[in-house]
Design an enzyme around this catalytic site. Sequence first.
Site, mmCIF file in Angstrom:
data_model
loop_
_atom_site.group_PDB
_atom_site.id
_atom_site.type_symbol
_atom_site.label_atom_id
_atom_site.label_comp_id
_atom_site.label_asym_id
_atom_site.label_seq_id
_atom_site.Cartn_x
_atom_site.Cartn_y
_atom_site.Cartn_z
ATOM 1 N N HIS A 1 0.777 -1.174 -0.199
ATOM 2 C CA HIS A 1 0.043 -0.204 0.186
ATOM 3 C C HIS A 1 0.965 0.953 -0.064
ATOM 4 O O HIS A 1 0.544 2.173 -0.634
ATOM 5 C CB HIS A 1 -0.846 0.220 1.253
ATOM 6 N N LYS B 1 -16.336 -7.775 4.061
ATOM 7 C CA LYS B 1 -15.304 -8.178 5.014
ATOM 8 C C LYS B 1 -15.173 -7.653 6.723
ATOM 9 O O LYS B 1 -15.668 -6.568 6.881
ATOM 10 C CB LYS B 1 -13.864 -7.529 4.567
ATOM 11 N N ARG C 1 -2.024 -6.193 -8.333
ATOM 12 C CA ARG C 1 -0.770 -6.969 -8.389
ATOM 13 C C ARG C 1 -0.939 -7.991 -9.370
ATOM 14 O O ARG C 1 0.029 -8.051 -10.107
ATOM 15 C CB ARG C 1 -1.076 -7.662 -6.988
ATOM 16 N N SER D 1 -2.721 -8.015 2.716
ATOM 17 C CA SER D 1 -3.328 -7.890 4.150
ATOM 18 C C SER D 1 -3.631 -9.074 4.649
ATOM 19 O O SER D 1 -3.254 -9.524 6.100
ATOM 20 C CB SER D 1 -4.241 -6.953 4.261
HETATM 21 O O1 PNS Z 1 -9.155 -2.851 -0.024
HETATM 22 P P1 PNS Z 1 -10.588 -3.348 -0.415
HETATM 23 O O2 PNS Z 1 -11.242 -3.910 0.420
HETATM 24 O O3 PNS Z 1 -10.515 -4.135 -1.574
HETATM 25 O O4 PNS Z 1 -11.326 -2.000 -1.002
HETATM 26 C C1 PNS Z 1 -12.645 -2.106 -1.526
HETATM 27 C C2 PNS Z 1 -13.376 -0.896 -1.330
HETATM 28 C C3 PNS Z 1 -13.339 -0.375 0.136
HETATM 29 C C4 PNS Z 1 -12.621 0.251 -2.162
HETATM 30 C C5 PNS Z 1 -14.903 -0.909 -1.773
HETATM 31 O O5 PNS Z 1 -15.393 -2.009 -1.204
HETATM 32 C C6 PNS Z 1 -15.625 0.263 -1.822
HETATM 33 O O6 PNS Z 1 -15.477 1.212 -2.610
HETATM 34 N N1 PNS Z 1 -16.419 0.295 -0.670
HETATM 35 C C7 PNS Z 1 -17.260 1.597 -0.528
HETATM 36 C C8 PNS Z 1 -18.836 1.308 -0.816
HETATM 37 C C9 PNS Z 1 -19.039 1.360 -2.460
HETATM 38 O O7 PNS Z 1 -18.864 2.446 -2.912
HETATM 39 N N2 PNS Z 1 -19.426 0.122 -3.012
HETATM 40 C C10 PNS Z 1 -19.820 0.338 -4.263
HETATM 41 C C11 PNS Z 1 -18.291 -0.207 -5.253
HETATM 42 S S1 PNS Z 1 -18.377 -0.343 -6.829
#
Ligand code: PNS
Length: 157
Positions: A18, A42, A90, A128
Amino acid sequence: MKRIAVYPGSFDPTTFGHLDIISRSSKIFDKLIIAVITNPNKKPYFSIDERVKILKSSVKEKNVEIESFHGLLVDFMKKKNANVIIRGLRAISDFEYEFQMALTNRKLYPEIETVFLTPAEQWTYLSSTLVKEIARLGGNVKCFVPEIVVKIFKNKR
Ligand code: PNS
């Protein structure tokens, strides 16, 4: 006009992968906002406050801000006047999920673009999830995460 990008994620916890993406994107944009989000799919190991604290103590770049939020990413982007989402890519295994999110976010807010950055080779395998598994089983994660994460892991045991 300032180019503002948002790097959203769970950061549960922040890894050197990150930090590598943060360093690369902070050089491309005038301002980078790291958005710490609780992904509804999650169950986080670190609290949102811990995740923000880890980032605040690990990120050295001057044009980076760190915030947490609940809700839709596109709403946060609008509020922040940002039109670029940064995501780290990645391996091929990341692609399907990232592709789906990028196109869904574009549908919700057509003005935004998702920019994918690849980390340095030595972090392309790092996740992570694996870091948490190793730490929980008593392994040493010093080579994957900032010192503050190692300390918090120890306190949680
Ligand atoms: O690190 P991650 O868990 O892969 O990140 C995923 C994240 C937090 C970026 C995604 O779940 C997100 O954007 N969540 C906010 C809610 C939202 O906008 N959901 C629609 C995504 S298309």
